[in-house]
Write a protein that holds these residues in place. Structure first.
Motif, PDB file in Angstrom:
ATOM      1  N   GLN A  61      36.113  36.724  47.689  1.00  0.00           N
ATOM      2  CA  GLN A  61      36.614  35.414  46.140  1.00  0.00           C
ATOM      3  C   GLN A  61      37.737  35.025  46.683  1.00  0.00           C
TER       4      GLN A  61
ATOM      5  N   HIS B 227      31.168  47.460  39.445  1.00  0.00           N
ATOM      6  CA  HIS B 227      32.761  46.763  38.578  1.00  0.00           C
ATOM      7  C   HIS B 227      32.709  46.063  38.189  1.00  0.00           C
TER       8      HIS B 227
ATOM      9  N   GLU C  14      36.739  42.169  50.058  1.00  0.00           N
ATOM     10  CA  GLU C  14      36.155  41.501  48.090  1.00  0.00           C
ATOM     11  C   GLU C  14      37.225  40.172  48.066  1.00  0.00           C
TER      12      GLU C  14
ATOM     13  N   LEU D  55      31.382  39.733  44.300  1.00  0.00           N
ATOM     14  CA  LEU D  55      30.438  40.682  45.327  1.00  0.00           C
ATOM     15  C   LEU D  55      29.241  40.881  45.024  1.00  0.00           C
TER      16      LEU D  55
END
Length: 383
Positions: free
Chosen positions: A282, A296, A278, A288
């Motif tokens: 990012q 999330h 992740e 994601l």
């Protein structure tokens, strides 16, 4: 006779290593490794040369530094990649080994992230779906070197039982189990048909070293304390690390990699690899995937079925969530209540909850012996 030869004239323009050299600018490694070099002493191996050689080893699945240097010396395209002429001697294989031990994890990670960023810029990663898998990585340690740690385990268990104020019964049980284990070993090895196995081999404490019958509960490697005994179906047990890889499904590009102890399961290490992947995505502006993003956003924890000795239900008992206790519902029993006694983290990092009934509820129960045992007058449970 004299010849004038240029490597650029001998290597085709479409050669893989020429294209690799044109695609990745390795010069950022000079800044990443600056803290590992001083201004005095003999000149060290160029960090760019070192990482290029390591990359060649990875691409050709060469895990021996000696074999790696031999391979690089014989390949003209590799010499062009690392800027070594035909008549130049490559670094010693021991230099590669020492340099690999010198650099910290952050240096190797910076190279991984630089390659990942290039893959993102080329549109090779979409971030919608990540496939995660694990693999055992063999360590450089022998099963014959394992040392028994029963005494340490006994001491740890003794402390746990002291905290629960039942040290006499439990320590007696532990001693009985250890004696049974020793007796089993003695019988199991007595007629073992193995001419290559020295049954009389002992360590400095006089304990028998028997590498064929060991586990992570009783033995450890003194040469590599991170190594763990593990096995795959149909293969012999050996010492391994546990590696996990996350791969984007668009072009099979690795988006995350990490390692752990080999006595772990995939489900126990999923959090680490997911968080790492992740973060890597990012950093490159990729969010994601749909499933993970939904969980999330909704603050939902996803659970994977447990393996091993964990039991989600207790036969004859129900769990009262409001009162946080187990209640006996067995027909003909005294309907005892197992109240919550607290939480404790064991040596492996697992949090366990303890529940226990009172002796007054169980000691005169008609089902006490089959439920609690012949001598115990209360019911105890952990989860």
């Amino acid at each position: 006779m004299l010849y004038q030869v240029h490597l650029t004239d001998l290597i085709p323009a479409h050669n893989f290593y020429r294209l690799l050299d044109q695609s990745i600018d390795f010069r950022f490694l000079y800044k990443a490794t600056a803290d590992y070099y001083g201004d005095e002493g003999q000149e060290s191996i160029d960090p760019v040369v070192f990482f290029k050689i390591c990359l060649v080893g990875y691409l050709n699945n060469i895990n021996s530094d000696r074999k790696l240097i031999e391979y690089c010396s014989n390949c003209l395209d590799v010499r062009l990649l690392i800027r070594y002429d035909i008549d130049e001697a490559l670094p010693w294989h021991s230099t590669i080994s020492r340099t690999r031990q010198l650099y910290g994890e952050e240096v190797f990670l910076s190279l991984f992230k630089a390659v990942l960023k290039l893959c993102v810029s080329k549109g090779m990663i979409r971030g919608k779906r990540q496939a995660v898998d694990s693999v055992f990585i063999k360590v450089n340690a022998s099963m014959d070197s394992l040392v028994e740690k029963e005494v340490l385990d006994d001491a740890s268990a003794f402390v746990d039982e002291l905290e629960e104020n039942i040290e006499f019964k439990t320590t007696s049980t532990i001693k009985k189990l250890v004696d049974q284990d020793h007796q089993w070993k003695k019988e199991a090895y007595k007629d073992q048909p193995n001419p290559n196995f020295n049954i009389d081999k002992v360590d400095e404490h006089g304990n028998s070293i028997r590498p064929r019958f060991v586990s992570n509960h009783t033995h450890y490697s003194p040469t590599d304390t991170d190594a763990r005994v593990s096995v795959k179906p149909g293969k012999a047990r050996q010492l391994n690390y546990f590696g996990q890889i996350a791969v984007d499904d668009a072009h099979h590009v690795i988006t995350g990699a990490c390692s752990d102890f080999a006595d772990q399961r995939d489900s126990q290490c999923i959090q680490k690899i997911v968080e790492l992947t992740e973060g890597n995505l990012q950093e490159n502006g990729i969010e994601l995937g749909e499933a993970l993003a939904y969980l999330h956003k909704k603050n939902i924890d996803a659970y994977i079925p447990n393996f091993g000795q964990y039991k989600p239900e207790r036969e004859g008992f129900i769990f009262n969530k409001e009162l946080h206790q187990y209640e006996c519902i067995k027909e003909g029993s005294n309907k005892a209540i197992l109240v919550f006694k607290g939480e404790k983290t064991d040596s492996k990092g697992y949090t366990k909850r303890s529940y226990r009934s009172s002796e007054s509820d169980c000691k005169n129960c008609p089902l006490r012996e089959e439920c609690c045992g012949k001598s115990t007058k209360y019911k105890k449970d952990r989860q």
